[in-house]
Enzyme design. Structure first.
Site, PDB file in Angstrom:
ATOM      1  N   THR A  82      -2.151   0.918  -6.134  1.00  8.27           N
ATOM      2  CA  THR A  82      -2.197   0.302  -4.813  1.00  8.27           C
ATOM      3  C   THR A  82      -3.398   0.874  -4.080  1.00  8.27           C
ATOM      4  O   THR A  82      -4.252   1.514  -4.681  1.00  8.27           O
ATOM      5  CB  THR A  82      -0.869   0.525  -4.051  1.00  8.27           C
ATOM      6  OG1 THR A  82      -0.853  -0.293  -2.880  1.00  8.27           O
ATOM      7  CG2 THR A  82      -0.639   1.971  -3.683  1.00  8.27           C
ATOM      8  N   TYR A  83      -3.456   0.642  -2.778  1.00 11.03           N
ATOM      9  CA  TYR A  83      -4.543   1.177  -1.963  1.00 11.03           C
ATOM     10  C   TYR A  83      -3.954   2.030  -0.850  1.00 11.03           C
ATOM     11  O   TYR A  83      -2.768   1.941  -0.537  1.00 11.03           O
ATOM     12  CB  TYR A  83      -5.412   0.045  -1.399  1.00 11.03           C
ATOM     13  CG  TYR A  83      -4.651  -0.909  -0.506  1.00 11.03           C
ATOM     14  CD1 TYR A  83      -4.631  -0.723   0.874  1.00 11.03           C
ATOM     15  CD2 TYR A  83      -3.930  -1.966  -1.032  1.00 11.03           C
ATOM     16  CE1 TYR A  83      -3.914  -1.577   1.696  1.00 11.03           C
ATOM     17  CE2 TYR A  83      -3.217  -2.825  -0.228  1.00 11.03           C
ATOM     18  CZ  TYR A  83      -3.220  -2.628   1.143  1.00 11.03           C
ATOM     19  OH  TYR A  83      -2.502  -3.469   1.949  1.00 11.03           O
ATOM     20  N   SER A  88       0.797  -1.224   0.000  1.00  8.85           N
ATOM     21  CA  SER A  88       0.000   0.000   0.000  1.00  8.85           C
ATOM     22  C   SER A  88       0.830   1.274   0.000  1.00  8.85           C
ATOM     23  O   SER A  88       2.040   1.251  -0.118  1.00  8.85           O
ATOM     24  CB  SER A  88      -0.951   0.038   1.189  1.00  8.85           C
ATOM     25  OG  SER A  88      -0.212   0.202   2.379  1.00  8.85           O
TER      26      SER A  88
END
Length: 127
Positions: free
Chosen positions: A57-58, A25
């Site tokens: 990504t997050y 992340s």
């Protein structure tokens, strides 16, 4: 029909850390997330201005006011602390919403503090 449109952007964020051993992340200062309405676990695209790398990504919330922008996990191989990145979030809108939706764009300084908020981008603008 739905269209995918840019809805939020953190422009020229400075990478503060790259942590290869983290699960994955990007960690972003929660104040910056709030400014452009990005929420935890939301998908973002990251563009590295220094080397041209692009990744998705997050988001994980970082400490408020810290200025943290930390790439975690495998993404840490694509950045170095000090790199300038653009963090972009997209959303799906209907045909009716296409011309009504206005993105939130935060232009950042070298310490990841907001220096300007924009609602649109104009061709040829250099920041």
């Amino acid at each position: 029909m739905f269209r995918t449109m840019m809805r939020a952007k953190l422009h020229r964020a400075t990478v503060t850390e790259a942590n290869l051993n983290y699960v994955g992340s990007i960690t972003i200062d929660e104040d910056l997330m709030d400014a452009v309405n990005i929420v935890e676990n939301e998908k973002v695209q990251i563009v590295n201005n220094n080397n041209g790398a692009r990744l998705e990504t997050y988001v994980i919330k970082g400490e408020r006011g810290s200025g943290v922008v930390c790439l975690n996990g495998a993404a840490a191989r694509l950045v170095q602390p000090g790199d300038k990145v653009i963090i972009i979030c997209y959303g799906l809108v209907t045909e009716e919403e296409v011309h009504k939706q206005e993105p939130k764009i935060a232009v950042l300084d070298d310490n990841n503090q907001i220096i300007e908020m924009l609602g649109a981008e104009k061709a040829g603008t250099i920041l």
